[in-house]
Scaffold this active site. Structure first.
Site, PDB file in Angstrom:
ATOM      1  N   CYS A   1       0.809  -1.020   0.276  1.00 42.41           N
ATOM      2  CA  CYS A   1       0.180  -0.231  -0.352  1.00 42.41           C
ATOM      3  C   CYS A   1       0.790   1.220  -0.081  1.00 42.41           C
ATOM      4  CB  CYS A   1      -1.203  -0.330   1.045  1.00 42.41           C
ATOM      5  SG  CYS A   1      -2.115  -1.591   0.972  1.00 42.41           S
TER       6      CYS A   1
ATOM      7  N   HIS B   1      -3.544   7.395   1.890  1.00 36.32           N
ATOM      8  CA  HIS B   1      -3.744   5.990   1.709  1.00 36.32           C
ATOM      9  C   HIS B   1      -5.030   5.528   2.446  1.00 36.32           C
ATOM     10  CE1 HIS B   1      -4.311   2.002   0.468  1.00 36.32           C
ATOM     11  NE2 HIS B   1      -4.379   1.179   1.331  1.00 36.32           N
TER      12      HIS B   1
ATOM     13  N   ASN C   1     -10.682  -0.140  -0.209  1.00 37.01           N
ATOM     14  CA  ASN C   1      -8.915  -0.156   0.036  1.00 37.01           C
ATOM     15  C   ASN C   1      -7.921  -0.325  -1.740  1.00 37.01           C
ATOM     16  OD1 ASN C   1      -6.700  -0.130  -0.064  1.00 37.01           O
ATOM     17  ND2 ASN C   1      -6.453  -1.477   1.976  1.00 37.01           N
TER      18      ASN C   1
HETATM   19  N1  COA Z   1     -18.794  -8.633   8.884  1.00 35.00           N
HETATM   20  C1  COA Z   1     -19.194  -8.486   9.715  1.00 35.00           C
HETATM   21  N2  COA Z   1     -18.496  -9.409  10.762  1.00 35.00           N
HETATM   22  C2  COA Z   1     -17.360  -9.355  10.866  1.00 35.00           C
HETATM   23  C3  COA Z   1     -16.840  -8.797   9.751  1.00 35.00           C
HETATM   24  C4  COA Z   1     -17.892  -8.456   8.425  1.00 35.00           C
HETATM   25  N3  COA Z   1     -17.382  -8.042   7.465  1.00 35.00           N
HETATM   26  N4  COA Z   1     -15.211  -8.809   9.930  1.00 35.00           N
HETATM   27  C5  COA Z   1     -15.039  -9.477  10.741  1.00 35.00           C
HETATM   28  N5  COA Z   1     -15.967  -9.831  11.553  1.00 35.00           N
HETATM   29  C6  COA Z   1     -16.493  -9.862  13.627  1.00 35.00           C
HETATM   30  C7  COA Z   1     -15.083 -10.314  13.020  1.00 35.00           C
HETATM   31  O1  COA Z   1     -15.927 -12.344  13.255  1.00 35.00           O
HETATM   32  C8  COA Z   1     -15.196 -10.263  14.876  1.00 35.00           C
HETATM   33  O2  COA Z   1     -16.743 -11.251  15.546  1.00 35.00           O
HETATM   34  P1  COA Z   1     -16.229 -11.762  16.974  1.00 35.00           P
HETATM   35  O3  COA Z   1     -16.400 -10.135  17.570  1.00 35.00           O
HETATM   36  O4  COA Z   1     -17.852 -12.620  16.879  1.00 35.00           O
HETATM   37  O5  COA Z   1     -15.188 -12.464  17.064  1.00 35.00           O
HETATM   38  C9  COA Z   1     -15.986  -9.026  14.242  1.00 35.00           C
HETATM   39  O6  COA Z   1     -16.704  -8.473  13.993  1.00 35.00           O
HETATM   40  C10 COA Z   1     -15.304  -7.820  15.031  1.00 35.00           C
HETATM   41  O7  COA Z   1     -13.916  -7.960  14.281  1.00 35.00           O
HETATM   42  P2  COA Z   1     -12.483  -7.717  14.410  1.00 35.00           P
HETATM   43  O8  COA Z   1     -11.739  -8.167  13.750  1.00 35.00           O
HETATM   44  O9  COA Z   1     -12.272  -7.387  15.629  1.00 35.00           O
HETATM   45  O10 COA Z   1     -12.759  -5.636  14.148  1.00 35.00           O
HETATM   46  P3  COA Z   1     -12.678  -4.427  14.290  1.00 35.00           P
HETATM   47  O11 COA Z   1     -13.059  -3.626  15.158  1.00 35.00           O
HETATM   48  O12 COA Z   1     -10.894  -4.905  14.285  1.00 35.00           O
HETATM   49  O13 COA Z   1     -12.370  -3.934  12.990  1.00 35.00           O
HETATM   50  C11 COA Z   1     -10.804  -4.082  10.940  1.00 35.00           C
HETATM   51  C12 COA Z   1     -11.574  -5.258  11.920  1.00 35.00           C
HETATM   52  C13 COA Z   1     -10.045  -5.161   9.528  1.00 35.00           C
HETATM   53  C14 COA Z   1     -11.991  -3.468   9.607  1.00 35.00           C
HETATM   54  C15 COA Z   1      -9.723  -3.149  11.778  1.00 35.00           C
HETATM   55  O14 COA Z   1      -8.882  -4.285  12.305  1.00 35.00           O
HETATM   56  C16 COA Z   1      -8.725  -2.563  10.780  1.00 35.00           C
HETATM   57  O15 COA Z   1      -9.629  -1.571   9.916  1.00 35.00           O
HETATM   58  N6  COA Z   1      -7.990  -2.969  10.773  1.00 35.00           N
HETATM   59  C17 COA Z   1      -7.290  -2.310   9.565  1.00 35.00           C
HETATM   60  C18 COA Z   1      -6.988  -2.349   8.365  1.00 35.00           C
HETATM   61  C19 COA Z   1      -6.037  -1.994   7.251  1.00 35.00           C
HETATM   62  O16 COA Z   1      -5.704  -0.867   7.350  1.00 35.00           O
HETATM   63  N7  COA Z   1      -5.483  -2.913   6.475  1.00 35.00           N
HETATM   64  C20 COA Z   1      -4.932  -2.442   5.473  1.00 35.00           C
HETATM   65  C21 COA Z   1      -3.455  -1.990   6.211  1.00 35.00           C
HETATM   66  S1  COA Z   1      -2.856  -1.565   4.330  1.00 35.00           S
END
Ligand code: COA
Length: 334
Positions: free
Chosen positions: A113, A261, A291
């Site tokens: 990225c 980004h 993204n």
């Molecule tokens: N739809 C519904 N539920 C979802 C889901 C989706 N698409 N994806 C995950 N979940 C659920 C998970 O299973 C989890 O359930 P549980 O609590 O029953 O186990 C719950 O939602 C929370 O998941 P979690 O991964 O802890 O969520 P989060 O608050 O950390 O958000 C992201 C997830 C990915 C949005 C977040 O971590 C993030 O933005 N991270 C950085 C991403 C990034 O920048 N990536 C690219 C860098 S270039």
């Protein structure tokens, strides 16, 4: 002193719009979850028959037109991607052929990225050193064909989209024209490579790179430790942004536009809050495209050039964080 200057921008996204509601056909998710966690409402996916180099070609043609140039005026093509059209040769070679780029050199850069800012930095060095006068810098991704769109992969699949963005970087030798790339700062930390990656196929997997088991286990799809990545992104982005501004002797308040980004709206809002950046100085388009990794920043530049957000003389700060880990920032006088 010679500067490198962006003289044209372009972008292209496929016509196929995939909304959050559309994703519920494939996986257990909801518009509410996706919007709340990431800010994304829809993204674009390619249609059968479209290749990454097709997206890149359209973006490049727009950028060349904006710079009033033909491809024959360009000395080199740098293409940043993490979703290569084939294992080899790089996507840039397929783009090269589609653009009719003669026999000029081209190469793919793999810094995920942050890839576009890495490529921009190398273009800057090539131009400032006098090696080349005009470099086409492209970010291009097709994520849609590599995502696990079942519930197993929903944490990653909902975040990514397809798109391409391109800029023309040219030598600016005019002492009366202060515009150009003022500072670019790049960083990497390989220790966290497996916190956001695709494990397979792998040439480190002996005796074969890809097995049925790897496919069945889903090791061919991107995996991410979301919270770990989030934590690092919100620390590294302000860090490198300050580093680049300070190296350019530019104050944060003097920046007219911040383009970050587009990984997650929450990351960008968190970073902007932390730095005290007013919302009107931040432009995001993740809501519409998700993204697009290496394509995100040149797509933002192309949209801002067209919607009047980029004005001559304005200071623009570009900042990215991504897999690798990589992080980078550029300060540009438009
Ligand atoms: N739809 C519904 N539920 C979802 C889901 C989706 N698409 N994806 C995950 N979940 C659920 C998970 O299973 C989890 O359930 P549980 O609590 O029953 O186990 C719950 O939602 C929370 O998941 P979690 O991964 O802890 O969520 P989060 O608050 O950390 O958000 C992201 C997830 C990915 C949005 C977040 O971590 C993030 O933005 N991270 C950085 C991403 C990034 O920048 N990536 C690219 C860098 S270039």
């Amino acid at each position: 002193m010679r500067r490198a200057k962006i003289t044209g921008t372009g972008m292209y996204v496929p016509d196929r719009v995939v909304t959050n509601a559309d994703l519920t056909q494939f996986m257990d998710t909801s518009d509410e979850w996706i919007v709340q966690r990431s800010g994304i409402r829809e993204r674009r996916w390619i249609e059968p028959g479209q290749a990454p180099s097709d997206l890149a070609r359209a973006a490049c043609q727009q950028a060349l037109e904006a710079a009033s140039l033909e491809v024959s005026d360009v000395d080199c093509i740098l293409l940043a991607t993490l979703s290569s059209e084939h294992d080899f040769p790089g996507t840039s070679f397929f783009l090269h052929e589609k653009l009719g780029a003669g026999e000029i050199p081209c190469l793919d850069l793999r810094a995920q990225c942050s890839g576009f800012l890495y490529a921009l930095s190398f273009a800057d060095a090539l131009v400032v050193s006098g090696k080349y006068r005009r470099v086409l810098v492209v970010g291009c991704e097709v994520h849609s064909t590599g995502l696990d769109i079942s519930t197993r992969g929903r944490d990653v699949a909902v975040l990514f989209g397809d798109g391409a963005g391109a800029v023309v970087v040219e030598a600016n030798d005019d002492p009366e024209d202060p515009s150009g790339l003022l500072e670019l700062r790049l960083h990497a930390q390989g220790r966290h490579a497996d916190k956001l990656w695709i494990e397979a196929p792998s040439s480190a997997s002996s005796p074969v790179r890809l097995t049925h088991e790897m496919i069945d286990d889903g090791r061919v799809f991107p995996k991410m430790e979301g919270r770990f990545v989030f934590k690092h992104a919100v620390r590294r982005m302000p860090e490198v942004l300050h580093e680049a501004l300070s190296a350019a002797s530019i104050k944060l308040d003097d920046v007219g536009l911040f383009l970050f980004h587009q990984a997650n709206l929450r990351i960008n809002e968190f970073v902007a809050n932390q730095l005290g950046i007013p919302p009107d100085k931040l432009f995001n388009n993740i809501e519409r495209y998700g993204n697009c990794s290496a394509a995100s920043i040149p797509m933002l530049l192309a949209e801002c050039a067209r919607n009047g957000r980029l004005q001559p003389g304005q200071i623009v700060c570009l900042t990215a964080f991504g897999s690798g880990f990589t992080w980078a920032s550029a300060v540009v006088r438009w």
